[in-house]
Design a protein around this motif. Structure first.
Motif, short mmCIF file in Angstrom:
data_model
loop_
_atom_site.label_atom_id
_atom_site.label_comp_id
_atom_site.label_asym_id
_atom_site.label_seq_id
_atom_site.Cartn_x
_atom_site.Cartn_y
_atom_site.Cartn_z
N VAL A 104 -11.59 8.01 -6.54
CA VAL A 104 -10.73 7.50 -7.61
C VAL A 104 -10.45 6.04 -7.34
CG1 VAL A 104 -8.40 7.59 -8.58
CG2 VAL A 104 -9.64 9.68 -8.16
N ASN A 105 -10.56 5.22 -8.37
CA ASN A 105 -10.20 3.81 -8.27
C ASN A 105 -8.78 3.63 -8.75
OD1 ASN A 105 -12.69 2.79 -7.34
ND2 ASN A 105 -13.51 2.93 -9.39
N GLN A 106 -7.98 2.95 -7.97
CA GLN A 106 -6.60 2.69 -8.34
C GLN A 106 -6.24 1.32 -7.80
OE1 GLN A 106 -3.56 2.57 -6.36
NE2 GLN A 106 -2.04 3.25 -7.79
N ASN A 107 -5.80 0.44 -8.68
CA ASN A 107 -5.44 -0.92 -8.28
C ASN A 107 -6.55 -1.60 -7.49
OD1 ASN A 107 -2.92 -0.59 -9.46
ND2 ASN A 107 -2.01 0.20 -7.60
N ASP A 108 -7.77 -1.49 -8.00
CA ASP A 108 -8.96 -2.11 -7.39
C ASP A 108 -9.33 -1.52 -6.04
OD1 ASP A 108 -9.29 -3.85 -9.57
OD2 ASP A 108 -7.87 -5.27 -8.69
N HIS A 109 -8.85 -0.35 -5.70
CA HIS A 109 -9.22 0.33 -4.46
C HIS A 109 -9.77 1.70 -4.80
CE1 HIS A 109 -7.32 -2.74 -2.03
NE2 HIS A 109 -6.23 -2.63 -2.77
N SER A 110 -10.71 2.16 -4.00
CA SER A 110 -11.25 3.50 -4.17
C SER A 110 -10.66 4.40 -3.10
CB SER A 110 -12.77 3.49 -4.03
OG SER A 110 -13.34 2.77 -5.09
N TYR A 111 -10.28 5.59 -3.49
CA TYR A 111 -9.70 6.55 -2.55
C TYR A 111 -10.54 7.81 -2.55
CZ TYR A 111 -5.74 3.45 -2.78
OH TYR A 111 -4.95 2.34 -2.73
N ILE A 112 -10.66 8.40 -1.37
CA ILE A 112 -11.35 9.67 -1.23
C ILE A 112 -10.46 10.60 -0.40
CG2 ILE A 112 -13.68 8.72 -1.46
CD1 ILE A 112 -13.90 8.81 1.60
N PRO A 113 -10.64 11.92 -0.54
CA PRO A 113 -9.83 12.84 0.26
C PRO A 113 -9.96 12.51 1.75
CG PRO A 113 -11.01 14.05 -1.43
CD PRO A 113 -11.54 12.62 -1.45
N GLY A 114 -8.83 12.51 2.41
CA GLY A 114 -8.79 12.19 3.83
C GLY A 114 -8.27 10.81 4.13
N ASP A 115 -8.25 9.93 3.12
CA ASP A 115 -7.70 8.59 3.33
C ASP A 115 -6.20 8.70 3.64
OD1 ASP A 115 -10.11 7.35 2.79
OD2 ASP A 115 -9.55 6.69 0.77
N ILE A 116 -5.73 7.83 4.51
CA ILE A 116 -4.30 7.70 4.79
C ILE A 116 -3.83 6.44 4.10
CG2 ILE A 116 -2.52 7.41 6.56
CD1 ILE A 116 -3.88 10.18 6.53
N VAL A 117 -2.77 6.56 3.32
CA VAL A 117 -2.21 5.44 2.57
C VAL A 117 -0.72 5.36 2.86
CG1 VAL A 117 -3.96 5.57 0.75
CG2 VAL A 117 -1.84 6.89 0.52
N TYR A 118 -0.10 4.32 2.36
CA TYR A 118 1.33 4.11 2.58
C TYR A 118 2.03 3.95 1.24
CZ TYR A 118 -0.19 3.66 7.30
OH TYR A 118 -0.75 3.94 8.52
N VAL A 119 3.15 4.63 1.08
CA VAL A 119 3.90 4.63 -0.18
C VAL A 119 5.38 4.43 0.13
CG1 VAL A 119 2.24 6.12 -1.36
CG2 VAL A 119 4.16 7.16 -0.15
N PHE A 120 6.15 4.10 -0.90
CA PHE A 120 7.61 4.06 -0.78
C PHE A 120 8.11 5.47 -1.06
CE2 PHE A 120 7.65 -0.55 -2.52
CZ PHE A 120 7.12 -1.01 -1.33
N TYR A 121 9.03 5.93 -0.26
CA TYR A 121 9.59 7.27 -0.42
C TYR A 121 11.10 7.17 -0.44
CZ TYR A 121 10.85 12.08 0.54
OH TYR A 121 11.40 13.34 0.47
N ARG A 122 11.70 7.68 -1.49
CA ARG A 122 13.17 7.70 -1.58
C ARG A 122 13.70 8.99 -0.98
NH1 ARG A 122 15.72 3.66 -3.90
NH2 ARG A 122 14.65 2.43 -5.46
N ASN A 123 14.72 8.87 -0.19
CA ASN A 123 15.38 10.02 0.40
C ASN A 123 16.03 10.83 -0.71
OD1 ASN A 123 17.36 11.73 1.56
ND2 ASN A 123 17.47 10.43 3.37
N PRO A 124 15.65 12.10 -0.88
CA PRO A 124 16.22 12.88 -1.99
C PRO A 124 17.72 13.15 -1.83
CG PRO A 124 14.88 14.27 -0.56
CD PRO A 124 14.70 12.86 -0.09
N HIS A 125 18.25 12.98 -0.63
CA HIS A 125 19.68 13.23 -0.40
C HIS A 125 20.51 11.96 -0.53
CE1 HIS A 125 18.47 17.18 0.84
NE2 HIS A 125 17.63 16.65 1.71
N THR A 126 19.86 10.81 -0.38
CA THR A 126 20.53 9.52 -0.48
C THR A 126 19.63 8.61 -1.29
OG1 THR A 126 21.37 9.90 1.76
CG2 THR A 126 21.65 7.70 0.86
N GLN A 127 19.82 8.58 -2.60
CA GLN A 127 18.90 7.90 -3.51
C GLN A 127 18.80 6.40 -3.31
OE1 GLN A 127 16.67 9.11 -5.93
NE2 GLN A 127 17.02 10.89 -4.65
N ASP A 128 19.79 5.78 -2.66
CA ASP A 128 19.71 4.34 -2.46
C ASP A 128 18.99 3.97 -1.17
OD1 ASP A 128 21.74 5.27 -0.85
OD2 ASP A 128 23.05 3.55 -1.19
#
Length: 81
Positions: free
Chosen positions: A3-27
């Motif tokens: 899959v191409n996303q934001n000019d990058h191709s991803y395949i199963p097994g790739d490790i990526v980094y995302v922002f994650y909000r704490n579901p108990h403390t939304q800020d």
């Protein structure tokens, strides 16, 4: 499947980094490593697997290929440059 996303191709097994909000403390948000996997409900689609949950891989997601890139973006978005 690739899959191409934001000019990058991803395949199963790739490790990526995302922002994650704490579901108990939304800020509170953190940079978190996640895996690119085949979506269990639709093997023709890719998903991000994070904390035992599958999130569809879409162009709306902010995905970074390195932790350094994610931390830099985090600083820009949350004012910690």
């Amino acid at each position: 499947m690739k899959v191409n996303q934001n000019d990058h191709s991803y395949i199963p097994g790739d490790i990526v980094y995302v922002f994650y909000r704490n579901p108990h403390t939304q800020d509170v948000a953190n940079v978190q490593a996640a895996a690119v996997v085949n979506h269990p409900d639709n093997p023709n689609e890719l998903a991000i697997f994070l904390y035992e949950t599958y999130y569809p891989l879409t162009n709306d997601m902010a995905i970074y290929q390195s932790e350094a890139d994610a931390m830099q973006a985090y600083g820009q978005y949350f004012g910690y440059e």
